[in-house]
Scaffold this motif. Sequence first.
Motif, PDB file in Angstrom:
ATOM      1  N   PHE A   1      -8.509   3.910 -20.205  1.00  0.00           N
ATOM      2  CA  PHE A   1      -8.547   5.193 -20.652  1.00  0.00           C
ATOM      3  C   PHE A   1      -8.282   6.043 -19.308  1.00  0.00           C
ATOM      4  CE2 PHE A   1     -10.982   4.187 -24.077  1.00  0.00           C
ATOM      5  CZ  PHE A   1     -10.841   5.215 -24.953  1.00  0.00           C
ATOM      6  N   GLU A   2      -8.562   5.513 -17.913  1.00  0.00           N
ATOM      7  CA  GLU A   2      -8.195   6.257 -16.856  1.00  0.00           C
ATOM      8  C   GLU A   2      -6.787   6.046 -16.643  1.00  0.00           C
ATOM      9  OE1 GLU A   2      -9.923   8.102 -15.055  1.00  0.00           O
ATOM     10  OE2 GLU A   2     -11.715   7.795 -16.234  1.00  0.00           O
ATOM     11  N   ARG A   3      -6.146   4.938 -16.721  1.00  0.00           N
ATOM     12  CA  ARG A   3      -4.610   4.753 -16.568  1.00  0.00           C
ATOM     13  C   ARG A   3      -3.866   5.684 -17.564  1.00  0.00           C
ATOM     14  NH1 ARG A   3      -6.295  -0.897 -16.397  1.00  0.00           N
ATOM     15  NH2 ARG A   3      -5.761  -1.265 -18.606  1.00  0.00           N
ATOM     16  N   LEU A   4      -4.556   5.832 -18.690  1.00  0.00           N
ATOM     17  CA  LEU A   4      -3.699   6.718 -19.776  1.00  0.00           C
ATOM     18  C   LEU A   4      -4.143   8.304 -19.462  1.00  0.00           C
ATOM     19  CD1 LEU A   4      -4.543   4.604 -23.019  1.00  0.00           C
ATOM     20  CD2 LEU A   4      -2.193   5.035 -22.015  1.00  0.00           C
ATOM     21  N   ARG A   5      -5.072   8.505 -18.768  1.00  0.00           N
ATOM     22  CA  ARG A   5      -5.578   9.923 -18.452  1.00  0.00           C
ATOM     23  C   ARG A   5      -4.244  10.916 -18.267  1.00  0.00           C
ATOM     24  NH1 ARG A   5     -10.254  12.669 -17.485  1.00  0.00           N
ATOM     25  NH2 ARG A   5     -11.508  10.907 -17.104  1.00  0.00           N
ATOM     26  N   PRO A   6      -3.368  10.621 -17.501  1.00  0.00           N
ATOM     27  CA  PRO A   6      -2.364  11.612 -17.065  1.00  0.00           C
ATOM     28  C   PRO A   6      -1.499  11.871 -18.519  1.00  0.00           C
ATOM     29  CG  PRO A   6      -2.267  10.135 -15.408  1.00  0.00           C
ATOM     30  CD  PRO A   6      -3.287   9.652 -16.551  1.00  0.00           C
ATOM     31  N   ASP A   7      -1.573  11.281 -19.553  1.00  0.00           N
ATOM     32  CA  ASP A   7      -0.743  11.338 -20.716  1.00  0.00           C
ATOM     33  C   ASP A   7      -1.632  11.790 -21.860  1.00  0.00           C
ATOM     34  OD1 ASP A   7       1.656  10.803 -19.442  1.00  0.00           O
ATOM     35  OD2 ASP A   7       1.342   8.659 -19.714  1.00  0.00           O
ATOM     36  N   LEU A   8      -3.006  11.903 -21.781  1.00  0.00           N
ATOM     37  CA  LEU A   8      -4.067  12.586 -22.657  1.00  0.00           C
ATOM     38  C   LEU A   8      -4.494  13.720 -22.427  1.00  0.00           C
ATOM     39  CD1 LEU A   8      -6.102   9.029 -22.902  1.00  0.00           C
ATOM     40  CD2 LEU A   8      -4.164   9.888 -24.428  1.00  0.00           C
ATOM     41  N   VAL A   9      -5.156  14.483 -23.329  1.00  0.00           N
ATOM     42  CA  VAL A   9      -5.796  15.736 -23.164  1.00  0.00           C
ATOM     43  C   VAL A   9      -7.429  15.213 -23.256  1.00  0.00           C
ATOM     44  CG1 VAL A   9      -3.939  17.162 -23.960  1.00  0.00           C
ATOM     45  CG2 VAL A   9      -5.701  16.138 -25.433  1.00  0.00           C
ATOM     46  N   THR A  10      -8.404  16.117 -22.606  1.00  0.00           N
ATOM     47  CA  THR A  10      -9.670  15.764 -22.599  1.00  0.00           C
ATOM     48  C   THR A  10     -10.329  17.045 -23.051  1.00  0.00           C
ATOM     49  OG1 THR A  10      -9.697  16.532 -20.125  1.00  0.00           O
ATOM     50  CG2 THR A  10      -9.456  14.316 -20.782  1.00  0.00           C
ATOM     51  N   PHE A  11     -11.515  16.793 -23.589  1.00  0.00           N
ATOM     52  CA  PHE A  11     -12.491  17.630 -24.090  1.00  0.00           C
ATOM     53  C   PHE A  11     -13.891  17.226 -23.840  1.00  0.00           C
ATOM     54  CE2 PHE A  11      -8.792  17.661 -26.939  1.00  0.00           C
ATOM     55  CZ  PHE A  11      -8.482  18.836 -27.028  1.00  0.00           C
ATOM     56  N   ARG A  12     -15.000  18.198 -24.400  1.00  0.00           N
ATOM     57  CA  ARG A  12     -16.082  17.877 -24.138  1.00  0.00           C
ATOM     58  C   ARG A  12     -16.892  17.877 -25.492  1.00  0.00           C
ATOM     59  NH1 ARG A  12     -18.739  21.801 -20.724  1.00  0.00           N
ATOM     60  NH2 ARG A  12     -16.970  22.828 -21.034  1.00  0.00           N
ATOM     61  N   ASP A  13     -17.755  17.123 -25.894  1.00  0.00           N
ATOM     62  CA  ASP A  13     -18.627  17.560 -27.015  1.00  0.00           C
ATOM     63  C   ASP A  13     -19.649  18.323 -26.421  1.00  0.00           C
ATOM     64  OD1 ASP A  13     -20.688  15.916 -25.916  1.00  0.00           O
ATOM     65  OD2 ASP A  13     -20.368  14.414 -27.207  1.00  0.00           O
ATOM     66  N   GLU A  14     -20.867  18.773 -27.445  1.00  0.00           N
ATOM     67  CA  GLU A  14     -21.653  19.636 -27.214  1.00  0.00           C
ATOM     68  C   GLU A  14     -22.512  19.129 -26.353  1.00  0.00           C
ATOM     69  OE1 GLU A  14     -22.142  22.820 -30.970  1.00  0.00           O
ATOM     70  OE2 GLU A  14     -22.204  20.524 -31.383  1.00  0.00           O
ATOM     71  N   GLN A  15     -22.638  17.775 -25.982  1.00  0.00           N
ATOM     72  CA  GLN A  15     -23.751  17.347 -24.886  1.00  0.00           C
ATOM     73  C   GLN A  15     -23.056  17.025 -23.655  1.00  0.00           C
ATOM     74  OE1 GLN A  15     -23.656  15.787 -28.537  1.00  0.00           O
ATOM     75  NE2 GLN A  15     -25.277  17.775 -28.507  1.00  0.00           N
ATOM     76  N   GLY A  16     -21.800  17.464 -23.587  1.00  0.00           N
ATOM     77  CA  GLY A  16     -21.120  17.200 -22.289  1.00  0.00           C
ATOM     78  C   GLY A  16     -20.415  16.008 -22.215  1.00  0.00           C
ATOM     79  N   VAL A  17     -20.333  14.988 -23.086  1.00  0.00           N
ATOM     80  CA  VAL A  17     -19.479  13.575 -23.041  1.00  0.00           C
ATOM     81  C   VAL A  17     -17.988  14.087 -23.250  1.00  0.00           C
ATOM     82  CG1 VAL A  17     -19.253  11.728 -24.195  1.00  0.00           C
ATOM     83  CG2 VAL A  17     -21.566  12.572 -23.999  1.00  0.00           C
ATOM     84  N   GLU A  18     -17.342  13.420 -22.205  1.00  0.00           N
ATOM     85  CA  GLU A  18     -15.847  13.688 -22.116  1.00  0.00           C
ATOM     86  C   GLU A  18     -15.344  12.895 -23.359  1.00  0.00           C
ATOM     87  OE1 GLU A  18     -12.390  13.669 -18.834  1.00  0.00           O
ATOM     88  OE2 GLU A  18     -13.721  11.744 -18.836  1.00  0.00           O
ATOM     89  N   LEU A  19     -14.410  13.447 -23.926  1.00  0.00           N
ATOM     90  CA  LEU A  19     -13.524  13.032 -25.026  1.00  0.00           C
ATOM     91  C   LEU A  19     -12.270  13.200 -24.589  1.00  0.00           C
ATOM     92  CD1 LEU A  19     -15.281  15.114 -27.866  1.00  0.00           C
ATOM     93  CD2 LEU A  19     -15.921  12.764 -27.085  1.00  0.00           C
TER      94      LEU A  19
END
Length: 375
Positions: free
Chosen positions: A243-261
């Motif tokens: 996931f970290e390698r792909l991070r620059p090409d992904l978008v991120t969100f949080r759920d209502e508990q603050g977990v990174e998506l």
Amino acid sequence: MTKTTKRNTPRSAATAPVLDTRALNRATLDRQLLLRRAPLSAKAAVEHLLGLQAQNVKPPYYALAARLDGFTPGELSELMADREVVRIVTMRSTIHTHTAADCLTLRPLVQPARDRELTIFRRGLEGVDLDRLAALARDLVEAEPRTMKQLREALLAAWPDADPQALAIAARCRLPLVQVTPRGLWERSGQVALTTAEHWLGRPAEPAPTPDATVLRYLAAFGPASVKDMQTWAGLTRLRDAFERLRPDLVTFRDEQGVELFDLPDAPRPDPNTPAPPRFLPEFDNLLLSHADRTRVVPPEYWGRAWQGNQAHRTLLVDGFLAGVWKLEDDHLVIEPFGRLTRDQRRAVTEEGEHLLSVMHPGSSYDIHFGTVIR
């Protein structure tokens, strides 16, 4: 649509936009082909969904009936007879229906989990050379398909002091064993008999795909999702680096508990108020099993209601969430809602039940009624 973060500009989890439960629900339903039936072939759908949970014979058929426009059971059955899809143990040490191509790549990907599984049986395998066992088992099942009983007995002759069950499990873990037809065919099935994927498909296994490539496919079918979500789906650990390698090409969100998506930038994220029609799903559907946090589909008050001991019930979605269970019993489709349905919801569920019966059991006469499934 939910506004996404700018591509190639990663956000920290603390500042990423929040997706609430309904937003996650609608996004996942869309990826799972459950907001509207898709005009895909059965093979294309099995590939997109990264396989279908198939502990029993019928669930993949019902899974596709809920998802595809124009599906008939014969379509999947023909693919299986032609060896274009197969039944094999992959994710979470459970049987899945995969395309032939995915069988030859995803099974190598999850091999580390199968190796870990073997440690559970180490006492029953004392003194057993696992490389020799794999070679012997391969020779046996490629000479002719074998049942697990036949495989146990043959391996026990070589290691009479070992635990027979552990020997058979070791063969299943070390080798990509597929269930040969007629097992898995619609209304024609048979006992489980096994051979290797390479022998059945007539070509060698592919190198395991990189976790990165499978992360992208998982997000396309199950996202937005956390690292733990994908690890739950695959039965693997240590996927954070991918996931970290792909991070620059992904978008991120949080759920209502603050977990990174994480998610694909162009993946659909429908408005949370998008209507979600009722759907009848089989037992063990991957929609309910492929996230660490299942609240995007399973309301907390219904946690555990779709299970009774080790038995899973066929499930009903209403407004996109688990809302009941169902079964076919004699000449009845019995539907048990967990809570009160409105008149419109009850009508929509009945209409969806009629569709299910017309696709899966054409020409049969079933009454639909609301009653008790779980006793």
